[in-house]
Design a protein around this motif. Sequence first.
Motif, PDB file in Angstrom:
ATOM      1  N   PHE A  17       0.806  -1.223   0.000  1.00  0.00           N
ATOM      2  CA  PHE A  17       0.000   0.000   0.000  1.00  0.00           C
ATOM      3  C   PHE A  17       0.838   1.271   0.000  1.00  0.00           C
ATOM      4  O   PHE A  17       0.392   2.315  -0.467  1.00  0.00           O
ATOM      5  N   SER A  18       2.052   1.215   0.502  1.00  0.00           N
ATOM      6  CA  SER A  18       2.857   2.433   0.605  1.00  0.00           C
ATOM      7  C   SER A  18       3.640   2.753  -0.663  1.00  0.00           C
ATOM      8  O   SER A  18       4.031   3.891  -0.889  1.00  0.00           O
ATOM      9  N   THR A  19       3.879   1.748  -1.506  1.00  0.00           N
ATOM     10  CA  THR A  19       4.639   1.978  -2.753  1.00  0.00           C
ATOM     11  C   THR A  19       3.864   1.567  -3.997  1.00  0.00           C
ATOM     12  O   THR A  19       4.282   1.874  -5.106  1.00  0.00           O
ATOM     13  N   ASN A  20       2.766   0.837  -3.782  1.00  0.00           N
ATOM     14  CA  ASN A  20       1.943   0.326  -4.879  1.00  0.00           C
ATOM     15  C   ASN A  20       2.675  -0.718  -5.727  1.00  0.00           C
ATOM     16  O   ASN A  20       2.281  -0.999  -6.855  1.00  0.00           O
ATOM     17  N   GLU A  21       3.749  -1.256  -5.182  1.00  0.00           N
ATOM     18  CA  GLU A  21       4.454  -2.358  -5.832  1.00  0.00           C
ATOM     19  C   GLU A  21       3.974  -3.676  -5.243  1.00  0.00           C
ATOM     20  O   GLU A  21       3.565  -3.723  -4.083  1.00  0.00           O
ATOM     21  N   THR A  22       4.054  -4.741  -6.025  1.00  0.00           N
ATOM     22  CA  THR A  22       3.829  -6.050  -5.422  1.00  0.00           C
ATOM     23  C   THR A  22       5.071  -6.411  -4.611  1.00  0.00           C
ATOM     24  O   THR A  22       6.180  -5.963  -4.916  1.00  0.00           O
ATOM     25  N   ARG A  29      14.267  -7.203  -6.076  1.00  0.00           N
ATOM     26  CA  ARG A  29      15.262  -6.144  -5.913  1.00  0.00           C
ATOM     27  C   ARG A  29      16.164  -6.411  -4.717  1.00  0.00           C
ATOM     28  O   ARG A  29      17.376  -6.210  -4.757  1.00  0.00           O
ATOM     29  N   LEU A  30      15.561  -6.906  -3.635  1.00  0.00           N
ATOM     30  CA  LEU A  30      16.326  -7.208  -2.422  1.00  0.00           C
ATOM     31  C   LEU A  30      17.317  -8.341  -2.673  1.00  0.00           C
ATOM     32  O   LEU A  30      18.477  -8.275  -2.242  1.00  0.00           O
ATOM     33  N   ALA A  31      16.873  -9.378  -3.391  1.00  0.00           N
ATOM     34  CA  ALA A  31      17.762 -10.500  -3.706  1.00  0.00           C
ATOM     35  C   ALA A  31      18.947 -10.024  -4.528  1.00  0.00           C
ATOM     36  O   ALA A  31      20.099 -10.434  -4.289  1.00  0.00           O
ATOM     37  N   PRO A 148       9.987   1.437   3.285  1.00  0.00           N
ATOM     38  CA  PRO A 148       9.212   0.422   2.571  1.00  0.00           C
ATOM     39  C   PRO A 148       9.570   0.280   1.104  1.00  0.00           C
ATOM     40  O   PRO A 148       9.134  -0.664   0.447  1.00  0.00           O
ATOM     41  N   LYS A 149      10.369   1.189   0.582  1.00  0.00           N
ATOM     42  CA  LYS A 149      10.764   1.093  -0.823  1.00  0.00           C
ATOM     43  C   LYS A 149      11.943   0.151  -1.012  1.00  0.00           C
ATOM     44  O   LYS A 149      11.875  -0.812  -1.772  1.00  0.00           O
ATOM     45  N   ASP A 150      13.015   0.395  -0.286  1.00  0.00           N
ATOM     46  CA  ASP A 150      14.237  -0.393  -0.473  1.00  0.00           C
ATOM     47  C   ASP A 150      14.431  -1.489   0.569  1.00  0.00           C
ATOM     48  O   ASP A 150      15.231  -2.395   0.358  1.00  0.00           O
ATOM     49  N   ALA A 260       6.649  -7.618   7.259  1.00  0.00           N
ATOM     50  CA  ALA A 260       5.233  -7.275   7.120  1.00  0.00           C
ATOM     51  C   ALA A 260       5.089  -6.065   6.212  1.00  0.00           C
ATOM     52  O   ALA A 260       6.072  -5.367   5.920  1.00  0.00           O
ATOM     53  N   ALA A 261       3.876  -5.819   5.780  1.00  0.00           N
ATOM     54  CA  ALA A 261       3.595  -4.701   4.889  1.00  0.00           C
ATOM     55  C   ALA A 261       4.025  -3.385   5.527  1.00  0.00           C
ATOM     56  O   ALA A 261       4.081  -3.254   6.751  1.00  0.00           O
ATOM     57  N   GLY A 262       4.350  -2.415   4.675  1.00  0.00           N
ATOM     58  CA  GLY A 262       4.734  -1.101   5.172  1.00  0.00           C
ATOM     59  C   GLY A 262       6.161  -1.012   5.670  1.00  0.00           C
ATOM     60  O   GLY A 262       6.536  -0.048   6.327  1.00  0.00           O
TER      61      GLY A 262
END
Length: 278
Positions: A17-22, A29-31, A148-150, A260-262
């Motif tokens: 919900f905070s970035t609208n990304e799945t 990206r994290l991997a 929540p983005k990176d 968790a989300a966010g």
Amino acid sequence: KIRPDYLAPELPAIAEFSTNETMGHSADRLAATFGVTRKEQDDFARRSHTMAKQAQEQGLLSDVVPVKIPKGKDFVSIDNGIRVSTEEQMAKLKPAFIKPHGSVTAANSSYLTDGASAALIMTEDKAKQLGLKPKAYFRAFTYVSQDPKDQLLLGPAYATPKVLDAMKLKLSDVSVLEYHEAFAGQILANIKAMDSDKFAQDVMGRKEKVGTVDMSKFNLWGGSLSIGHPFGATGVRLAMHSANRMIKEDGQFALIAACAAGGQGVGMIMERHPDAKL
């Protein structure tokens, strides 16, 4: 003017919900950031399914209440998403989120599944008064949050040292580790982050790394990759795996962590009750 569609319920979405990304995009990206390869992710996912299958066959996944399928005659009495695939089968799958070069696939991600969970939490005195036999003490917990983005899925790396500090424990003092497996790439990135002095000092502001995760203690009965991740139910599943594993493996402390989300994360320490039985 108010239109009827304003009153329609909003359907649940798997987008953050905070970035609208799945979350799959964030996991991919994290991997990549932590250098987790596609093969490492597939191998870890296969490990999860293999261990869940072994635990199920040994009767260790016993805290399951059969549920009747709506409008059907059949009951679901076991976790039915466990599927051990070969390395070759998993390698054939295409990236699910970042195409064509991503490393997160359907096979190394936790799948959407239905489920619910419940647990009784009360004082030890009340449990004994009711004639109940406690399995574990709930000793400490913490919540954390990051960008929540990176760092959406890095909650476990931040929560683990915080909850260990609260109990004055080291990672090596814990006998059972139960971490939520949102994606194989996510969990492996967290493991690498906890084993990095550079990440600890430059990003987390700690003097030294959390420590090397002992995989002989880690998610030995499978995890969300193999058992599934019904939203809102995984926390209790992690807690019951921890309590039951401490009894089975004669351990004292268990550590639970989840993203968790966010950009949030949770960490918890449980201790085996001296009278605990499976």
